[in-house]
Design a protein around this motif. Structure first.
Motif, PDB file in Angstrom:
ATOM      1  N   ASP A   5       0.745  -1.024  -0.042  1.00 22.15           N
ATOM      2  CA  ASP A   5       0.055   0.091  -0.052  1.00 22.15           C
ATOM      3  C   ASP A   5       0.828   1.238  -0.057  1.00 22.15           C
ATOM      4  O   ASP A   5       1.365   1.459   0.971  1.00 22.15           O
ATOM      5  N   ARG A   8       1.075   4.018   2.862  1.00 18.95           N
ATOM      6  CA  ARG A   8       1.814   3.916   4.198  1.00 18.95           C
ATOM      7  C   ARG A   8       3.166   4.477   4.162  1.00 18.95           C
ATOM      8  O   ARG A   8       3.572   4.477   5.194  1.00 18.95           O
ATOM      9  N   TYR A   9       3.498   4.944   3.130  1.00 21.36           N
ATOM     10  CA  TYR A   9       4.795   5.524   2.899  1.00 21.36           C
ATOM     11  C   TYR A   9       4.551   7.256   2.575  1.00 21.36           C
ATOM     12  O   TYR A   9       4.038   7.526   1.602  1.00 21.36           O
ATOM     13  N   SER A  10       5.389   8.034   3.193  1.00 22.57           N
ATOM     14  CA  SER A  10       5.513   9.468   2.919  1.00 22.57           C
ATOM     15  C   SER A  10       6.251   9.746   1.665  1.00 22.57           C
ATOM     16  O   SER A  10       6.305  10.771   1.053  1.00 22.57           O
ATOM     17  N   TYR A  87      -0.530   8.807  -6.024  1.00 29.64           N
ATOM     18  CA  TYR A  87       0.376   8.807  -4.954  1.00 29.64           C
ATOM     19  C   TYR A  87       1.362   9.865  -5.280  1.00 29.64           C
ATOM     20  O   TYR A  87       2.461   9.452  -5.780  1.00 29.64           O
ATOM     21  N   GLU A 173      11.124   6.264   2.147  1.00 28.94           N
ATOM     22  CA  GLU A 173      10.876   4.866   3.058  1.00 28.94           C
ATOM     23  C   GLU A 173      10.858   3.697   2.380  1.00 28.94           C
ATOM     24  O   GLU A 173      10.686   2.752   3.015  1.00 28.94           O
ATOM     25  N   ASP A 200      12.224   0.539   3.248  1.00 24.89           N
ATOM     26  CA  ASP A 200      12.038  -0.670   2.659  1.00 24.89           C
ATOM     27  C   ASP A 200      12.161  -1.260   1.407  1.00 24.89           C
ATOM     28  O   ASP A 200      12.326  -0.134   0.393  1.00 24.89           O
TER      29      ASP A 200
END
Ligand code: APR
Length: 242
Positions: A5, A8-10, A87, A173, A200
């Motif tokens: 998803d 979940r990451y900025s 995103y 991230e 990640d």
């Protein structure tokens, strides 16, 4: 496949290489059918070759441009464009010079190795759009040969661009490499930097390579299938009629 998803990451950085374009029909550099298995870079892709025989080097790059013009972005490219719209924190940094991401509507934040679709001469950098032929080959103003605006072997990289990308990588991230052998430096160093910075780490590549151990998640599929499978997008329902 377990999905990811992006929400979940900025900050997300996608790092792409020639394997992303492979399914569109653009040859990769290494491996079966790779460009450097057929052409010696010393004759076609370095400044010395250009100074020795600019016509031969330009012929080679016109062939590459003609090949890319026969190709179209695939489902993976198109999915990336939609993903980035959803995103905007998703940056795309590419080693590719073919312009396919842009043709798919992706906002490319950095072209690390330049572009087949620009040239430079004493007058600076200029767009060199299709068709395949570079015309004119010599600049009518400064009379220099117009050189593809590409980072060839033994060229210095664009330092300020690499510094900017380094900052994005440190902040990422999630770092996703797509279709690169991770063999060419200094670009290959970005994956190591991302890892050290705690991102990640995900790799999309049907094959293992020397950079693979950096990634905690390795998706051994082709890009066109792996990208939509890893990052599914729910289609927004069209507004219903009043
Ligand atoms: N989907 C994902 N990955 C793929 C696919 C596919 N459909 N097909 C091939 N690959 C992978 C290969 O397994 C390989 O690891 O793409 C990678 C392509 O590697 P290279 O040919 O080395 O391309 P790249 O990593 O982009 O090369 C870096 O080298 O000479 C230069 O300047 C050139 O930017 C280029 C740099």
């Amino acid at each position: 496949m377990e999905t990811l998803d992006p929400g979940r990451y900025s900050s997300i950085l996608l790092f792409t290489g020639a394997g992303l374009s492979a399914e569109s029909g653009v040859p990769t550099y290494r491996g079966a059918g790779g460009i450097w298995g057929q052409y010696r870079y010393q004759d076609y892709a370095c400044q010395q070759a250009f100074e020795r025989d600019p016509e031969q080097v330009l012929d080679f790059h016109e062939l590459r441009r003609a090949k890319v013009l026969e190709c179209a972005p695939h489902a993976g490219h198109l999915h990336l464009a939609r993903l980035q719209l959803a995103y905007p924190q998703l940056r795309v940094v590419t080693q590719n010079i073919d312009g396919l991401l842009q043709r798919a509507g992706v906002r490319v934040d950095a072209e690390l190795h330049g572009s087949l679709w620009r040239v430079r001469c004493g007058c600076g950098v200029q767009a060199a759009p299709p068709p395949a032929a570079y015309r004119p080959r010599r600049c009518p103003h400064c009379a220099q040969w117009r050189r593809p605006d590409i980072t060839w072997f033994e060229d210095a990289v664009n330092e300020s661009l690499f510094e900017a990308v380094g900052d994005w990588v440190r902040k990422a991230e999630l770092f996703v490499s797509i279709g690169t052998s991770g063999a060419v430096w200094p670009a290959a160093g970005f994956a190591q930097l991302a890892k050290r910075s705690g991102a990640d780490m995900v790799e999309i590549n049907p094959e293992d390579n020397e950079a693979s151990p950096l990634y905690t998640r390795r998706v051994r599929q082709r890009a066109s299938a792996a990208i939509p499978a890893l990052f599914p997008l729910t289609t927004t329902a069209a507004p219903s009629d009043p």
